[in-house]
Motif scaffolding. Sequence first.
Motif: not given
Length: 799
Positions: A541-570
Amino acid sequence: MITNTELEYKGNLYPNEIVDVKQESDKFYFTTDNGVILELTVIRNSAVRFRYATEHLFQPDFSYAISENAIKGFSQLEFRETETEYWVETARIRVLIDKKTLRTQISDKEGNIINEDELGFHWEENYTHGGNSVKMSKITQASESFYGMGDKATHSNLKGKRVNNWVTDQYAYGKDQDPLYKAIPFYIGLHNQIAYGIFFDNTFRTHFDFSHERRNVTSFWADGGEMNYYFFYGPEMSRVVQAYTDLTGTPELPPLWALGYHQSKWSYYPDSQVRALGKQFRKNKIPCDAIYLDIDYMDGFRCFTWDKEKFPDPKGMIQDLEKDGFKTVVMIDPGIKVDRDYWVYQEAMENDYFCKRGDGPLMRGKVWPGVCSFPDFTNPEVRKWWANLYKEMIAETGVHAVWNDMNEPAVMEVPTKTAPLDTRHNYDGHPCSHRKAHNIYGTQMVRATYEGVKKFVFPKRPFVITRAAYAGAQRYSCTWTGDNVATWEHLWIANVQVQRMCLSGYSFVGSDIGGFAEQPNGELFARWIQLGVFHPFCRVHSSGDHGDQEPWSFDPEVTKIVRKFIELRYQLLPYLYTMFWKYSRDNVPMIKSLVYFDQEDPQTHFRTDEFIFGDQILVCPVQEPNAKGRRMYLPRGNWHNYWTGEVVEGGMEKWVVADIDKVPLFIKEGAIIPFYPVQQYVGEIELQQLTLNVYYKQGIEDSTVYEDAQDGFDYKKGGYSLRNFKLNGKEKELIIQQYKDGTYETTYDSFKIRLHGLPFKIKTIEVDNVKVPLDTVRLNGDSTIEISKNFTELHIIGA
């Protein structure tokens, strides 16, 4: 010896000599010459309530915090008198009451002092507001440590700290800033391997001094109300936390989707953006179960309305999102816009449901819609009305869950950030001012919301979130730690806060992953995800006024890491669900600080970073930038490194490699950890097989897997599947026994058992004492075995 008569100075009054004693079943009344009465109630063998009256007069005995399901009863109770004191004794503890001063001392049956009064109970006239300020001072034992107290943004061990409880809208709070959004006046003391707890059930502003002003004194006091506290004896910290949690209650099981990954922002609108967000999750193959709508979905921030330009067809949008596996969660605030044409305002005015000032007019304050009035949620009629307001939103429009924010209550553009202290409240038939009702206001709001959501989502289970809370709010809702900041320091704060909340009876908790205020870089966001997936409530959750904060909002490496850990939670959802079941049924915290896990090891008493997720997974987040690893403390025992398989001996600090794509993660030896397959949302896949990750141990270890229909209430009528596993490892054999309970039939028929750290090659396998050909269990090398879910004993024998 100084008598309490000599201590009556500067407006402070202390009890003097006891002149009357009487017993009424489980209650004892000790009356002093100057009009103080101590009502001592034996709750359980290890739990006692202390309640003090002044001027011979008790206030009405009423509490919002105590669960109606709290267990009471004891096996032994004795009362005796000596020349200098009275004794009340149970099967576990002895309470001494001094005849001259009314001071108390509590010891165990061996005579070890657990807790004792210093000056004890005293009070003074509150010249500003009238009535008494009530105080209690205790002797701090040698090397005593203190834990608990809810969402305090400070070191986990409170020794040397002073804190207070006054729920406050504290945007972008800092480390050590106090007070914050919760008021949970419960702490745990630990000394000489003895743990005890004290719950000061007083909703006025309360204060706690843990040897801050005087190093040998611990004290707590309130700006009004009663000195009313509960004492819990361990000696294990686990028993203390469980006893307090039983007293104040736990929630029902949530729907399983509530334990998935959730995405939120202030704000996602219009509906086209919400739909696009859902499509992006599915396109990127990042699991997500819920999307949140903040205040901008409303018509002019009016609660229970929709902005028809931004959301012309909310029902259609919600239905389409649901087809793709998303639940919709909406925010509802307490402030109701002053607008004669607004139906909610009209109903409240017609029925006199709004809070009033002490001298008559409505209490009003500015919030998002402008000038607002505030329902009095301490009035049961108002709570019933508020619950029914959700009918159209949930039963007709299809909203799945509700998020109550700003319910401290927060008021803008006033120095106090909240309602005036002379605001009046019904308090369930015990009229009072806001001084008494403030800390409970948010809890009573979310209680009303919970009743409404539960009524209109039935036969599904309710899911409700609150920002403000008092002790006992966990019965109704999940919570989060409020408006934090996208900094490394706040990553540390989030870790400590969630551990502290779980020790304080409130386990369904998380933080705004990535930070609400300001903007994280990719590294901070990834590290926060690595922490957040191991919190019971997992939401960005973010205030949204400083930029996006979705899992793909950063570089592809970060997106890959975020996906890996969300998958681990599932994958870990059955383990997480079992944790919640233990919390709900047995009052066991879902996250355990190391001191809770092993209080006998003094190395754990000041640890803040490491924690136990459930019973058998050790997590230590990386909380500094540019780190390739970190030093961490592994508690005693042997631990399997989740990433490498290495078995590491605990009881010492170690360097653990953890580059940006890893977090230090260890599994307790002997554990059996269930895994689901990765799915994009709960219920996407009908489970054909359950994976059991078995971590070898030479010795015995118990594990549990709880499952049910993942929603609905059949589980309360036996519709669950409970599997208790006992692992017994020997030098060249491994025995796993299964004990089953419940009538729920899982969709899968078999287990895939994945063996970790097995020190021998498999020679033979016996299932229920019958030797079976290895090909019938589909033995894959020495690592995985497929076997019927209905086995009673699996016996693996080495060569």
